[in-house]
Design a protein around this motif. Sequence first.
Motif, PDB file in Angstrom:
ATOM      1  N   GLU A 162       0.829  -1.207   0.000  1.00 44.84           N
ATOM      2  CA  GLU A 162       0.000   0.000   0.000  1.00 44.84           C
ATOM      3  C   GLU A 162       0.861   1.254   0.000  1.00 44.84           C
ATOM      4  O   GLU A 162       0.457   2.298  -0.520  1.00 44.84           O
ATOM      5  N   GLN A 163       2.054   1.154   0.553  1.00 48.70           N
ATOM      6  CA  GLN A 163       2.972   2.287   0.575  1.00 48.70           C
ATOM      7  C   GLN A 163       3.240   2.810  -0.837  1.00 48.70           C
ATOM      8  O   GLN A 163       3.457   4.011  -1.044  1.00 48.70           O
ATOM      9  N   GLN A 164       3.199   1.903  -1.811  1.00 48.98           N
ATOM     10  CA  GLN A 164       3.479   2.301  -3.191  1.00 48.98           C
ATOM     11  C   GLN A 164       2.386   3.187  -3.783  1.00 48.98           C
ATOM     12  O   GLN A 164       2.614   3.841  -4.794  1.00 48.98           O
ATOM     13  N   ILE A 165       1.210   3.226  -3.143  1.00 52.90           N
ATOM     14  CA  ILE A 165       0.177   4.159  -3.583  1.00 52.90           C
ATOM     15  C   ILE A 165       0.713   5.585  -3.509  1.00 52.90           C
ATOM     16  O   ILE A 165       0.493   6.409  -4.409  1.00 52.90           O
ATOM     17  N   ASP A 166       1.437   5.900  -2.423  1.00 52.53           N
ATOM     18  CA  ASP A 166       2.014   7.234  -2.281  1.00 52.53           C
ATOM     19  C   ASP A 166       3.044   7.503  -3.378  1.00 52.53           C
ATOM     20  O   ASP A 166       3.177   8.630  -3.863  1.00 52.53           O
ATOM     21  N   HIS A 167       3.768   6.467  -3.780  1.00 50.33           N
ATOM     22  CA  HIS A 167       4.740   6.609  -4.866  1.00 50.33           C
ATOM     23  C   HIS A 167       4.031   6.881  -6.193  1.00 50.33           C
ATOM     24  O   HIS A 167       4.494   7.697  -7.003  1.00 50.33           O
ATOM     25  N   ILE A 168       2.910   6.186  -6.400  1.00 53.38           N
ATOM     26  CA  ILE A 168       2.107   6.429  -7.613  1.00 53.38           C
ATOM     27  C   ILE A 168       1.605   7.867  -7.630  1.00 53.38           C
ATOM     28  O   ILE A 168       1.602   8.537  -8.676  1.00 53.38           O
ATOM     29  N   ILE A 169       1.186   8.367  -6.466  1.00 52.66           N
ATOM     30  CA  ILE A 169       0.722   9.755  -6.382  1.00 52.66           C
ATOM     31  C   ILE A 169       1.822  10.707  -6.822  1.00 52.66           C
ATOM     32  O   ILE A 169       1.600  11.640  -7.604  1.00 52.66           O
ATOM     33  N   ALA A 170       3.048  10.481  -6.320  1.00 53.05           N
ATOM     34  CA  ALA A 170       4.164  11.379  -6.630  1.00 53.05           C
ATOM     35  C   ALA A 170       4.557  11.325  -8.097  1.00 53.05           C
ATOM     36  O   ALA A 170       5.000  12.321  -8.670  1.00 53.05           O
ATOM     37  N   VAL A 171       4.379  10.150  -8.741  1.00 53.02           N
ATOM     38  CA  VAL A 171       4.782  10.002 -10.145  1.00 53.02           C
ATOM     39  C   VAL A 171       3.633  10.346 -11.087  1.00 53.02           C
ATOM     40  O   VAL A 171       3.744  11.258 -11.917  1.00 53.02           O
ATOM     41  N   GLY A 246      20.832  24.714 -14.320  1.00 54.47           N
ATOM     42  CA  GLY A 246      19.848  25.267 -13.397  1.00 54.47           C
ATOM     43  C   GLY A 246      19.346  24.267 -12.373  1.00 54.47           C
ATOM     44  O   GLY A 246      18.502  24.598 -11.524  1.00 54.47           O
ATOM     45  N   GLY A 247      19.821  23.008 -12.465  1.00 56.66           N
ATOM     46  CA  GLY A 247      19.452  21.995 -11.478  1.00 56.66           C
ATOM     47  C   GLY A 247      18.087  21.379 -11.691  1.00 56.66           C
ATOM     48  O   GLY A 247      17.403  21.022 -10.728  1.00 56.66           O
ATOM     49  N   LEU A 248      17.671  21.238 -12.954  1.00 53.45           N
ATOM     50  CA  LEU A 248      16.329  20.719 -13.240  1.00 53.45           C
ATOM     51  C   LEU A 248      16.114  19.340 -12.632  1.00 53.45           C
ATOM     52  O   LEU A 248      15.082  19.081 -12.002  1.00 53.45           O
ATOM     53  N   GLU A 249      17.060  18.436 -12.810  1.00 54.07           N
ATOM     54  CA  GLU A 249      16.891  17.073 -12.309  1.00 54.07           C
ATOM     55  C   GLU A 249      16.728  17.059 -10.791  1.00 54.07           C
ATOM     56  O   GLU A 249      15.848  16.365 -10.253  1.00 54.07           O
ATOM     57  N   GLN A 250      17.546  17.828 -10.105  1.00 52.33           N
ATOM     58  CA  GLN A 250      17.449  17.886  -8.643  1.00 52.33           C
ATOM     59  C   GLN A 250      16.131  18.518  -8.204  1.00 52.33           C
ATOM     60  O   GLN A 250      15.529  18.104  -7.208  1.00 52.33           O
ATOM     61  N   LEU A 251      15.662  19.504  -8.965  1.00 58.72           N
ATOM     62  CA  LEU A 251      14.398  20.159  -8.638  1.00 58.72           C
ATOM     63  C   LEU A 251      13.221  19.205  -8.806  1.00 58.72           C
ATOM     64  O   LEU A 251      12.308  19.175  -7.968  1.00 58.72           O
ATOM     65  N   VAL A 252      13.257  18.396  -9.872  1.00 59.12           N
ATOM     66  CA  VAL A 252      12.201  17.402 -10.090  1.00 59.12           C
ATOM     67  C   VAL A 252      12.191  16.376  -8.949  1.00 59.12           C
ATOM     68  O   VAL A 252      11.128  16.024  -8.416  1.00 59.12           O
ATOM     69  N   ASP A 257       9.534  14.188  -4.227  1.00 57.49           N
ATOM     70  CA  ASP A 257       9.654  13.777  -2.821  1.00 57.49           C
ATOM     71  C   ASP A 257       8.712  14.593  -1.931  1.00 57.49           C
ATOM     72  O   ASP A 257       8.150  14.069  -0.962  1.00 57.49           O
ATOM     73  N   THR A 258       8.528  15.872  -2.262  1.00 57.49           N
ATOM     74  CA  THR A 258       7.616  16.722  -1.500  1.00 57.49           C
ATOM     75  C   THR A 258       6.181  16.233  -1.661  1.00 57.49           C
ATOM     76  O   THR A 258       5.410  16.191  -0.683  1.00 57.49           O
ATOM     77  N   ALA A 259       5.804  15.848  -2.881  1.00 52.31           N
ATOM     78  CA  ALA A 259       4.467  15.282  -3.115  1.00 52.31           C
ATOM     79  C   ALA A 259       4.287  13.984  -2.338  1.00 52.31           C
ATOM     80  O   ALA A 259       3.228  13.742  -1.728  1.00 52.31           O
ATOM     81  N   LEU A 260       5.322  13.143  -2.337  1.00 49.36           N
ATOM     82  CA  LEU A 260       5.279  11.877  -1.607  1.00 49.36           C
ATOM     83  C   LEU A 260       5.078  12.111  -0.115  1.00 49.36           C
ATOM     84  O   LEU A 260       4.219  11.470   0.522  1.00 49.36           O
ATOM     85  N   ASN A 261       5.823  13.034   0.455  1.00 50.15           N
ATOM     86  CA  ASN A 261       5.705  13.317   1.887  1.00 50.15           C
ATOM     87  C   ASN A 261       4.330  13.876   2.238  1.00 50.15           C
ATOM     88  O   ASN A 261       3.774  13.559   3.297  1.00 50.15           O
ATOM     89  N   ARG A 262       3.796  14.696   1.350  1.00 51.46           N
ATOM     90  CA  ARG A 262       2.457  15.248   1.586  1.00 51.46           C
ATOM     91  C   ARG A 262       1.397  14.146   1.535  1.00 51.46           C
ATOM     92  O   ARG A 262       0.445  14.167   2.332  1.00 51.46           O
ATOM     93  N   ALA A 263       1.563  13.190   0.637  1.00 50.20           N
ATOM     94  CA  ALA A 263       0.632  12.062   0.559  1.00 50.20           C
ATOM     95  C   ALA A 263       0.629  11.278   1.867  1.00 50.20           C
ATOM     96  O   ALA A 263      -0.419  10.869   2.380  1.00 50.20           O
ATOM     97  N   LYS A 264       1.811  11.080   2.435  1.00 47.48           N
ATOM     98  CA  LYS A 264       1.917  10.375   3.717  1.00 47.48           C
ATOM     99  C   LYS A 264       1.241  11.158   4.837  1.00 47.48           C
ATOM    100  O   LYS A 264       0.552  10.591   5.684  1.00 47.48           O
TER     101      LYS A 264
END
Length: 270
Positions: A162-171, A246-252, A257-264
């Motif tokens: 079920e934890q992977q639901i949060d991962h799906i949300i972030a992706v 400009g750090g696009l990859e790090q920003l993504v 990760d911010t979306a994932l934490n908010r889902a939790k």
Amino acid sequence: MKKIAFIGAGNMNGAIISGLVQGGFAPKNIMVSNPSAPKREALQSTHGILQTSCNIEAAKFADVIVLGVKPHFIAEVCQQLNENLDLTGKCFISVAAGCTIKQIEQALNQPCTVIRTMPNTPSQLGCGVTGIYANALINDEEKAFTTALMESVGIIKWLDSEQQIDHIIAVSGSGPAYFFLFMEAMEKQAKAYGFNEQDSRELVQQTALGAAKMVVENKISISKLRENVCSKGGTTQAAISAFSEGGLEQLVTHAMDTALNRAKEMAQKA
């Protein structure tokens, strides 16, 4: 054939109903409940399904109950059904973010199959992604039915936890907005170059559509597709270098990760 009740007449439930009916599911075996009449009556008019204002009537009618209300209403709806119906043999499918299987089980307070799904908004066009996880009571028939149900609006991924639901949300759940934001920025700059509003939008949307189709229709990696557009010392390579600097990859990474934490956090507060 199983009968389905949709609790809530919002966009996601409407999209699933549309996909089911277009796929040949009998409208007479679908009922939607919603407190306000216009949305449920519109679905009845468009698809020929049954409709009611009463959640209990809808749940009594159905073998499978799709919970499509906002997350903070899920417990209230489930408790209402538990207090008024014998739910033996009924299967519950949630399309609400931030509400765990355990929370739904506790609200139902009866042993039921509970399936948690996380579809995204392109499901409204039949181009969605849905992550799915179920409790231990699910049987093969229910799994096959849920697969067919959610495949009516796009591709599905059964998850190992079920934890992977949060991962799906972030992706995929939040993902469409990431692309919209990038497209907004491109559209804004196209206007700055002198293109009018319509041309700016058309240039950006067709570019995005074409890029997505190239990913879908080619088996080579996305990174290779990118490399194929980048001639050494050319314009595209210059732009890609600017993104990297400009750090696009790090920003993504940080944004997802911010979306994932908010889902939790949402799951803990529900």
